[in-house]
Scaffold this active site. Sequence first.
Site, short mmCIF file in Angstrom:
data_model
loop_
_atom_site.label_atom_id
_atom_site.label_comp_id
_atom_site.label_asym_id
_atom_site.label_seq_id
_atom_site.Cartn_x
_atom_site.Cartn_y
_atom_site.Cartn_z
N HIS A 121 19.12 0.30 -1.57
CA HIS A 121 18.64 1.32 -2.52
C HIS A 121 18.09 0.66 -3.80
O HIS A 121 18.09 1.29 -4.86
CB HIS A 121 19.74 2.32 -2.89
N GLU B 142 -0.63 -7.84 -4.53
CA GLU B 142 -1.05 -6.44 -4.62
C GLU B 142 -2.12 -6.12 -3.59
O GLU B 142 -2.13 -5.05 -2.99
CB GLU B 142 -1.58 -6.14 -6.03
#
Length: 471
Positions: free
Chosen positions: A161, A295
């Site tokens: 998480h 990216e």
Amino acid sequence: MTESNSAKLWGGRFGESTDAFVEAFTASVDFDRRLYRQDIEGSKAHAQMLAHVGVLSEAESQAICQGLDAIQAEIEAGTFRWDVSLEDVHMNIEARLTGRIGDVGKKLHTGRSRNDQVATDIRLWLREQIDDLLSELRRARRSLLDLAEREADTIMPGFTHLQVAMPVTFGHHMLAWHEMLRRDSARLRDARRRVNVLPLGAAALAGTSYPIDRAYTAGLLGFEAVAANSLDAVSDRDFAIEFTAAAALIMTHLSRAAEEMVFWSSAQFDFIELPDRFCTGSSIMPQKKNPDVPELLRGKAGRVNGDLFALLTLMKAQPLAYNKDNQEDKEPLFDAVDTVSASLRAFADMLPAIRVKRERMREAARQGYATATDLADYLVRKGIPFRDAHEIVGKAVRQAIALGRDLAELDLETLRRFSPEIDADVYDMLTLEGSVAARRHYGGTAPQAVRERIREAREELKAEGQGLTGR
Ligand code: ARG
């Protein structure tokens, strides 16, 4: 028949010339000329097979093959004149063949159609691309193993998480990326077997009445099998879809790794530094160093997903057998290959240049109460049921947070307030090194287990490189 359609190889039955816009709209030569080498290779094999079964004479087959070789030389020298009015790569080359060697060139298309020809070309091309991608994948995997080896002892926080969960080693994290790419290699090798099947002989859709020898052609072209149904052979592009699905998964894996690199290199995480040569600056903010390459890896995953969807959608409503829709298979397939190939290259080049900030990672693991589970396991070994141990440690963590300290920084007296079973040996458990070292089973995060897996994975790579497994 008007003048202009008499130049078309199929012009015989037409009463007027093709609309100029329609000619451009239906042409594929601007992109399918990329298949020229495979088109020539397939044509030569077809001509040789026709001579082998006596449909062409040896002399005719030789004249055709020599003519095709000369055309290949023209294309590679840049002197070949591609003509949109000749629609595609196949008819450009065939027309030139007849231009060069005369009427015998017109015999090449005996017992063949562009439908089985183009399917053959794509399969030959894709087979070669898969082999190149497999070697690029092996290079990326090798880079990951090298990095894992270098950082086998480096401790970082492991996350679930995106919250600090337990300490892991950076080497182990690199091995997780490696496993993804290892399965990607296996998927490509598997897909390759279904790519490597010969369509030639299917002709337009129903096969041909000439006494062809398809196994002979397959042998010449290195195909492992001969397509067993002529309708299927000219129409389905499932092999390209399957490849592109595997390519999309490769990109998904690169994208996940890239995403981690992006935030690891941010000031907030500060776990790694990417080399300047893989980053760019901002035109307005002088302090910026942007992780452009990761990216783009993340962004390009979207393109390949798009290619996959284009191909799936292209295929889904096509009745048997060949339809012109299939001409639209090439650009998405080419794009998927080009994108994955460039992305793997960028990824493999970047990995060895990553600077790992060991102290920063260690500090982040220490601050995140990453060894709380180890304390619970310690209590279980002292006879406390796991659920109770979980509760006890939860309280200890709350106290540590209130004091602004790590669990290992609480003194024994404080810890014993939570459970009298806690003794001085608890500190071995609470250290990060102790925590990772304890997970030394196969597949675990301990430096020892990481090194063991690296050794094994290097053997696998070596065997694959020598072609001992898979293909
Ligand atoms: N350019 C076509 C393609 O890429 C070649 C096959 C054309 N066949 C036909 N019957 N029009 O699919």
